[in-house]
Enzyme design. Structure first.
Site, mmCIF file in Angstrom:
data_model
loop_
_atom_site.group_PDB
_atom_site.id
_atom_site.type_symbol
_atom_site.label_atom_id
_atom_site.label_comp_id
_atom_site.label_asym_id
_atom_site.label_seq_id
_atom_site.Cartn_x
_atom_site.Cartn_y
_atom_site.Cartn_z
ATOM 1 N N ASN A 11 0.897 -1.117 0.102
ATOM 2 C CA ASN A 11 -0.003 -0.053 -0.070
ATOM 3 C C ASN A 11 0.880 1.194 0.082
ATOM 4 O OD1 ASN A 11 -2.000 1.861 0.478
ATOM 5 N ND2 ASN A 11 -2.337 1.147 2.688
ATOM 6 N N LYS A 13 0.022 4.127 -0.563
ATOM 7 C CA LYS A 13 -0.794 5.335 -0.046
ATOM 8 C C LYS A 13 -0.510 6.667 -0.900
ATOM 9 C CE LYS A 13 -0.428 3.251 4.728
ATOM 10 N NZ LYS A 13 -0.200 3.523 5.989
ATOM 11 N N HIS A 105 -10.138 1.540 4.788
ATOM 12 C CA HIS A 105 -8.671 2.035 5.233
ATOM 13 C C HIS A 105 -8.903 2.752 6.636
ATOM 14 C CE1 HIS A 105 -4.519 2.857 6.217
ATOM 15 N NE2 HIS A 105 -4.206 1.697 5.654
ATOM 16 N N GLU A 107 -7.077 5.202 7.602
ATOM 17 C CA GLU A 107 -6.723 6.402 7.164
ATOM 18 C C GLU A 107 -8.080 7.181 6.419
ATOM 19 O OE1 GLU A 107 -3.278 5.450 5.312
ATOM 20 O OE2 GLU A 107 -2.033 5.039 7.298
ATOM 21 N N GLU A 179 -6.030 -4.320 10.578
ATOM 22 C CA GLU A 179 -4.964 -3.309 10.855
ATOM 23 C C GLU A 179 -5.360 -2.688 12.062
ATOM 24 O OE1 GLU A 179 -2.807 -2.437 6.936
ATOM 25 O OE2 GLU A 179 -4.673 -1.061 7.132
ATOM 26 N N GLY A 185 2.029 2.470 10.813
ATOM 27 C CA GLY A 185 2.942 3.511 10.680
ATOM 28 C C GLY A 185 3.788 3.891 12.025
ATOM 29 N N SER A 226 2.881 -1.787 10.588
ATOM 30 C CA SER A 226 4.432 -1.955 10.550
ATOM 31 C C SER A 226 5.005 -3.038 10.636
ATOM 32 C CB SER A 226 4.401 -1.308 12.443
ATOM 33 O OG SER A 226 4.029 -0.003 12.542
HETATM 34 P P1 PGA Z 1 2.432 0.618 7.778
HETATM 35 O O1 PGA Z 1 0.937 0.724 6.912
HETATM 36 O O2 PGA Z 1 2.828 -0.692 7.217
HETATM 37 O O3 PGA Z 1 3.239 1.678 7.143
HETATM 38 O O4 PGA Z 1 2.103 0.567 9.272
HETATM 39 C C1 PGA Z 1 0.038 -0.177 6.838
HETATM 40 C C2 PGA Z 1 -1.022 0.218 6.159
HETATM 41 O O5 PGA Z 1 -1.831 1.090 6.591
HETATM 42 O O6 PGA Z 1 -1.616 -0.413 5.241
#
Ligand code: PGA
Length: 267
Positions: A11, A13, A105, A107, A179, A185, A226
């Site tokens: 992903n 983003k 997601h 976000e 998630e 992140g 992460s």
């Molecule tokens: P990350 O993001 O691996 O940077 O924690 C995962 C995601 O949001 O899909």
């Protein structure tokens, strides 16, 4: 454990512009093809790159020329066409060659206030398309975790997104991405023990609705938050998860390639 191959979704983003996405896709294609050449056919891992909307076409061309990976979109709208300024339809995504769509997601839930109802409509729309697989993202935030509400949050998010589908027989693939918001992140992933517990829980809810055989054949439950090259194999293994959704660690060819190789080697 699903009978489908492990799924690794990168992903990206909103981190890369079009030319950067194209270059990264080329580098990943090369190394995935090399890895496949050198490993046994058992090392079957499905790799999906999920760039931003504007980079989808460029990355999809690299994907279809090389055959190294599939393409995912980060979102879509629930109507086929109409006066919906700024939205993207399943029909356009299909034409570009997208086969996976992230939905809900955290976000998007956080920054554009995506509601459970919007997520439900998107899931239905993508599930009705025979060429596309929805990836429903669910997860508790930090305070819900501390208050011991993880399972009730997951249940509520899952049931509200899938209530239409739960009333029908499952005939097409679906992916659930667990998630936890506090792990995204932050560099602090969930533990494998937590993931295994969530895996069993989500699987149980789906089996109640669709039966174990259909769930084994058509559903994958993956982990995101992460995930790195040093932790990916803790998650992608029997009864813990059927794959991973990788954000930060998918932004360099070398890092993401080591993740793909690590999972292939562990099979
Ligand atoms: P990350 O993001 O691996 O940077 O924690 C995962 C995601 O949001 O899909």
């Amino acid at each position: 454990m699903s009978s489908l191959p492990p799924l690794l979704l990168a992903n990206w983003k909103m981190n890369l512009c079009v030319s950067e996405s194209r270059s990264l896709a080329r580098a990943i294609a090369k190394s995935v093809l090399n890895a496949r050449k050198n490993k046994s056919t058992r090392a079957n891992v499905q790799v999906v790159l999920v760039p931003s909307f504007t980079a989808l076409d460029a990355v999809a061309r690299v994907g279809s020329r090389s055959g190294a990976f599939s393409i995912g979109a980060q979102d879509c709208f629930w109507e086929e066409r109409g006066a919906y300024t700024g939205e993207e339809s399943v029909c356009s995504l299909r034409e570009i060659g997208v086969s996976f769509v992230l939905i809900g997601h955290s976000e998007r839930r956080q920054y554009v206030n995506e509601s459970n109802e919007a997520i439900r409509k998107k899931i239905e729309c993508v599930s009705n398309d025979s060429t596309m697989i929805p990836v429903l993202c669910i997860g508790e935030n930090h305070s819900q975790k501390v208050l011991g509400k993880r399972k009730s949050v997951l249940q509520q998010q899952l049931l509200s997104a899938l209530k239409g589908l739960f009333q029908r027989r499952l005939t097409r693939e679906i992916v659930i991405a667990y998630e936890p918001v506090w792990a995204i992140g932050t560099g602090v992933p969930a533990t494998a023990v937590d993931c295994a517990e969530v895996y069993r829980y989500i699987r149980g809810l789906m089996e109640n609705a669709w039966g174990a055989a259909a769930v084994g054949r058509l559903c994958r439950i993956i982990y995101g938050g992460s995930v790195s090259e040093s932790t990916v194999t803790d998650f992608v293994s029997k009864d813990i998860s059927d794959g991973a959704l990788i954000g930060g660690a998918s932004l360099t060819a070398s890092g993401f390639t080591r993740i793909v190789h690590g999972v292939m080697d562990s099979l």
